[in-house]
Design an enzyme around this catalytic site. Structure first.
Site, PDB file in Angstrom:
ATOM      1  N   ASN A   1     -10.256  -0.268   0.573  1.00 45.43           N
ATOM      2  CA  ASN A   1      -8.796  -0.143   0.547  1.00 45.43           C
ATOM      3  C   ASN A   1      -8.296  -0.648  -0.807  1.00 45.43           C
ATOM      4  O   ASN A   1      -8.371  -1.846  -1.081  1.00 45.43           O
ATOM      5  CB  ASN A   1      -8.216  -0.967   1.704  1.00 45.43           C
ATOM      6  CG  ASN A   1      -6.697  -0.951   1.733  1.00 45.43           C
ATOM      7  OD1 ASN A   1      -6.042  -0.467   0.809  1.00 45.43           O
ATOM      8  ND2 ASN A   1      -6.129  -1.497   2.789  1.00 45.43           N
TER       9      ASN A   1
ATOM     10  N   HIS B   1      -3.356   6.994   3.389  1.00 46.01           N
ATOM     11  CA  HIS B   1      -3.752   5.753   2.722  1.00 46.01           C
ATOM     12  C   HIS B   1      -5.151   5.373   3.222  1.00 46.01           C
ATOM     13  O   HIS B   1      -5.420   5.398   4.417  1.00 46.01           O
ATOM     14  CB  HIS B   1      -2.731   4.659   3.043  1.00 46.01           C
ATOM     15  CG  HIS B   1      -3.187   3.299   2.649  1.00 46.01           C
ATOM     16  ND1 HIS B   1      -3.769   3.042   1.420  1.00 46.01           N
ATOM     17  CD2 HIS B   1      -3.175   2.108   3.319  1.00 46.01           C
ATOM     18  CE1 HIS B   1      -4.079   1.749   1.353  1.00 46.01           C
ATOM     19  NE2 HIS B   1      -3.742   1.174   2.479  1.00 46.01           N
TER      20      HIS B   1
ATOM     21  N   CYS C   1       0.819  -1.230   0.000  1.00 42.98           N
ATOM     22  CA  CYS C   1       0.000   0.000   0.000  1.00 42.98           C
ATOM     23  C   CYS C   1       0.845   1.270   0.000  1.00 42.98           C
ATOM     24  O   CYS C   1       0.346   2.351  -0.286  1.00 42.98           O
ATOM     25  CB  CYS C   1      -0.934   0.009   1.195  1.00 42.98           C
ATOM     26  SG  CYS C   1      -1.933  -1.470   1.310  1.00 42.98           S
TER      27      CYS C   1
HETATM   28  O1  UT7 Z   1      -3.509  -1.511   3.676  1.00 42.90           O
HETATM   29  C1  UT7 Z   1      -3.206  -2.188   4.854  1.00 42.90           C
HETATM   30  C2  UT7 Z   1      -4.228  -3.284   5.057  1.00 42.90           C
HETATM   31  N1  UT7 Z   1      -4.688  -3.579   6.320  1.00 42.90           N
HETATM   32  C3  UT7 Z   1      -5.283  -2.749   7.213  1.00 42.90           C
HETATM   33  O2  UT7 Z   1      -5.322  -1.571   7.096  1.00 42.90           O
HETATM   34  C4  UT7 Z   1      -5.956  -3.425   8.366  1.00 42.90           C
HETATM   35  C5  UT7 Z   1      -5.781  -2.724   9.675  1.00 42.90           C
HETATM   36  N2  UT7 Z   1      -6.698  -3.278  10.634  1.00 42.90           N
HETATM   37  C6  UT7 Z   1      -8.012  -2.945  10.650  1.00 42.90           C
HETATM   38  O3  UT7 Z   1      -8.468  -2.137   9.878  1.00 42.90           O
HETATM   39  C7  UT7 Z   1      -8.886  -3.564  11.721  1.00 42.90           C
HETATM   40  O4  UT7 Z   1      -8.079  -4.280  12.619  1.00 42.90           O
HETATM   41  C8  UT7 Z   1      -9.971  -4.502  11.128  1.00 42.90           C
HETATM   42  C9  UT7 Z   1     -11.019  -3.679  10.403  1.00 42.90           C
HETATM   43  C10 UT7 Z   1      -9.369  -5.518  10.197  1.00 42.90           C
HETATM   44  C11 UT7 Z   1     -10.679  -5.235  12.266  1.00 42.90           C
HETATM   45  O5  UT7 Z   1     -11.221  -4.317  13.177  1.00 42.90           O
HETATM   46  P1  UT7 Z   1     -10.958  -4.491  14.739  1.00 42.90           P
HETATM   47  O6  UT7 Z   1     -11.742  -3.438  15.425  1.00 42.90           O
HETATM   48  O7  UT7 Z   1      -9.486  -4.503  14.964  1.00 42.90           O
HETATM   49  O8  UT7 Z   1     -11.619  -5.884  15.014  1.00 42.90           O
HETATM   50  P2  UT7 Z   1     -10.930  -7.174  15.646  1.00 42.90           P
HETATM   51  O9  UT7 Z   1      -9.877  -7.712  14.759  1.00 42.90           O
HETATM   52  O10 UT7 Z   1     -10.590  -6.833  17.049  1.00 42.90           O
HETATM   53  O11 UT7 Z   1     -12.140  -8.200  15.600  1.00 42.90           O
HETATM   54  C12 UT7 Z   1     -13.303  -8.025  16.369  1.00 42.90           C
HETATM   55  C13 UT7 Z   1     -14.278  -9.163  16.088  1.00 42.90           C
HETATM   56  C14 UT7 Z   1     -13.630 -10.530  16.008  1.00 42.90           C
HETATM   57  O12 UT7 Z   1     -14.487 -11.425  16.667  1.00 42.90           O
HETATM   58  P3  UT7 Z   1     -14.091 -12.001  18.115  1.00 42.90           P
HETATM   59  O13 UT7 Z   1     -12.811 -12.723  17.910  1.00 42.90           O
HETATM   60  O14 UT7 Z   1     -13.964 -10.791  18.981  1.00 42.90           O
HETATM   61  O15 UT7 Z   1     -15.259 -12.864  18.428  1.00 42.90           O
HETATM   62  C15 UT7 Z   1     -13.659 -10.841  14.528  1.00 42.90           C
HETATM   63  O16 UT7 Z   1     -13.795 -12.213  14.245  1.00 42.90           O
HETATM   64  O17 UT7 Z   1     -14.899  -8.923  14.818  1.00 42.90           O
HETATM   65  C16 UT7 Z   1     -14.901 -10.127  14.070  1.00 42.90           C
HETATM   66  N3  UT7 Z   1     -14.879  -9.806  12.657  1.00 42.90           N
HETATM   67  C17 UT7 Z   1     -15.988  -9.552  11.936  1.00 42.90           C
HETATM   68  N4  UT7 Z   1     -17.281  -9.542  12.264  1.00 42.90           N
HETATM   69  C18 UT7 Z   1     -18.174  -9.244  11.315  1.00 42.90           C
HETATM   70  C19 UT7 Z   1     -13.798  -9.675  11.843  1.00 42.90           C
HETATM   71  N5  UT7 Z   1     -14.211  -9.370  10.600  1.00 42.90           N
HETATM   72  C20 UT7 Z   1     -15.548  -9.268  10.633  1.00 42.90           C
HETATM   73  C21 UT7 Z   1     -16.534  -8.981   9.673  1.00 42.90           C
HETATM   74  N6  UT7 Z   1     -17.824  -8.958  10.050  1.00 42.90           N
HETATM   75  N7  UT7 Z   1     -16.231  -8.682   8.402  1.00 42.90           N
END
Ligand code: UT7
Length: 311
Positions: free
Chosen positions: A266, A236, A113
């Site tokens: 993204n 980004h 990215c």
């Molecule tokens: O260009 C670089 C690319 N990458 C990034 O920029 C990613 C950077 N990270 C992020 O943007 C965030 O960490 C995410 C959007 C990926 C995730 O958000 P978060 O607030 O950090 O959520 P989390 O990883 O703490 O997950 C919370 C919960 C999890 O469930 P449990 O384990 O707490 O039961 C996930 O399984 O949300 C669940 N989850 C979802 N639920 C519904 C993860 N993806 C989804 C989804 N829909 N699509």
């Protein structure tokens, strides 16, 4: 040393819109979850018969027309992508031929990215030394072809698109004022492609929040500017929460930050140039404005540029 700046820009946005509600039918997710955690409402997905080189070509044509230069006047083509049509030949060589840019050296660059920022700064080195005059830098991704459509952790985040800029000598005081680039391969495990994209979202999130703010502040200082002198921030477009953290670090009002993540998701290396084109088109970026570009990505990589808009 010659100042390097942007003399023309262009982009390609695929037609097909995929909303969060559409994704609810494919993976276990909800529109509410995706909006509140990422700011993404919909993304664009390229048609099956459109590959990265097709999108790069369209964005490049627009940038050349905007710069008012002919393809033969290009000395170099740099394409930042992690989703090339083939491992080789490069997307850069494919579009060199299609554009008819027969005098240009062409190669791809891999910095995920952060690729467009790496590309701009690579171009700047050739311009500053007087080696080359006109360099086309393209950020292009067809992330849909490496997305695991069964993995809700990643399927909701990404989109396809291309953005391009022609980098050339510009007048004193304009163009690239300062930059910072960085890499940390020890973080490779947090974001990589196996067959599909694999990501440790939380780790990448923490890194991004810290690094984006820090790099933005660093280039403002290196350029001899203050936060108050920044007119527009182009982070980004990965996640509105990460972007908001950088905006708050710079103490900028909300209208001074580019936001396209809601409609395109993204798009990796193309997110910054696409947001740049839309910032200029909407009149939010004007002659002499100080614009900060800042990105992060797989590698891990990061980078920022302080730019004074204009030729
Ligand atoms: O260009 C670089 C690319 N990458 C990034 O920029 C990613 C950077 N990270 C992020 O943007 C965030 O960490 C995410 C959007 C990926 C995730 O958000 P978060 O607030 O950090 O959520 P989390 O990883 O703490 O997950 C919370 C919960 C999890 O469930 P449990 O384990 O707490 O039961 C996930 O399984 O949300 C669940 N989850 C979802 N639920 C519904 C993860 N993806 C989804 C989804 N829909 N699509």
């Amino acid at each position: 040393m010659k100042n390097a700046g942007i003399i023309g820009i262009g982009r390609y946005i695929p037609e097909k819109v995929v909303t969060n509600v559409d994704l609810e039918k494919i993976v276990d997710t909800t529109d509410e979850w995706v909006r509140s955690r990422t700011g993404i409402e919909e993304r664009r997905i390229a048609a099956d018969d459109i590959d990265s080189s097709d999108m790069a070509y369209s964005a490049a044509k627009e940038a050349l027309a905007d710069a008012n230069i002919k393809p033969e006047e290009l000395d170099m083509i740099l394409v930042a992508t992690v989703t090339p049509d083939h491992p080789f030949p490069s997307v850069a060589c494919l579009i060199q031929d299609r554009l008819g840019a027969k005098n240009a050296v062409a190669m791809d660059l891999s910095a995920a990215c952060t690729g467009f920022i790496y590309g701009m700064i690579t171009a700047q080195q050739y311009i500053q030394t007087g080696t080359y005059k006109n360099i086309l830098v393209v950020g292009v991704e067809k992330l849909s072809k490496i997305t695991d459509w069964e993995d809700r952790n990643t399927a909701v985040l990404f989109g396809d698109g291309a953005g391009a800029a022609v980098i050339s000598p510009v007048s004193e005081g304009k163009g690239i004022l300062a930059f910072e680039l960085g890499s940390d391969g020890s973080g490779a495990k947090h974001l990589y492609q196996d067959k599909h994209i694999v990501m440790n979202g939380r780790e990448v999130f923490k890194f991004a929040v810290r690094q984006m703010g820090e790099s933005a502040i660093n280039v403002i200082e290196k350029a001899g500017l203050t936060k108050e002198e920044v007119d527009y921030l182009i982070p980004h477009q990965a996640n509105i929460r990460i972007m908001e953290a950088s905006r708050q670090r710079l103490e900028l009002p909300i209208e001074k930050m580019a936001v396209t993540v809601n409609k395109y998701g993204n798009t990796s290396s193309s997110s910054i140039p696409i947001a740049l084109v839309e910032g200029v088109e909407s009149g939010k970026i004007k002659e002499d404005d100080v614009v900060i570009l800042v990105g992060f990505g797989g590698g891990l990589t990061w980078g920022a540029i302080a730019l004074r808009w204009g030729k």
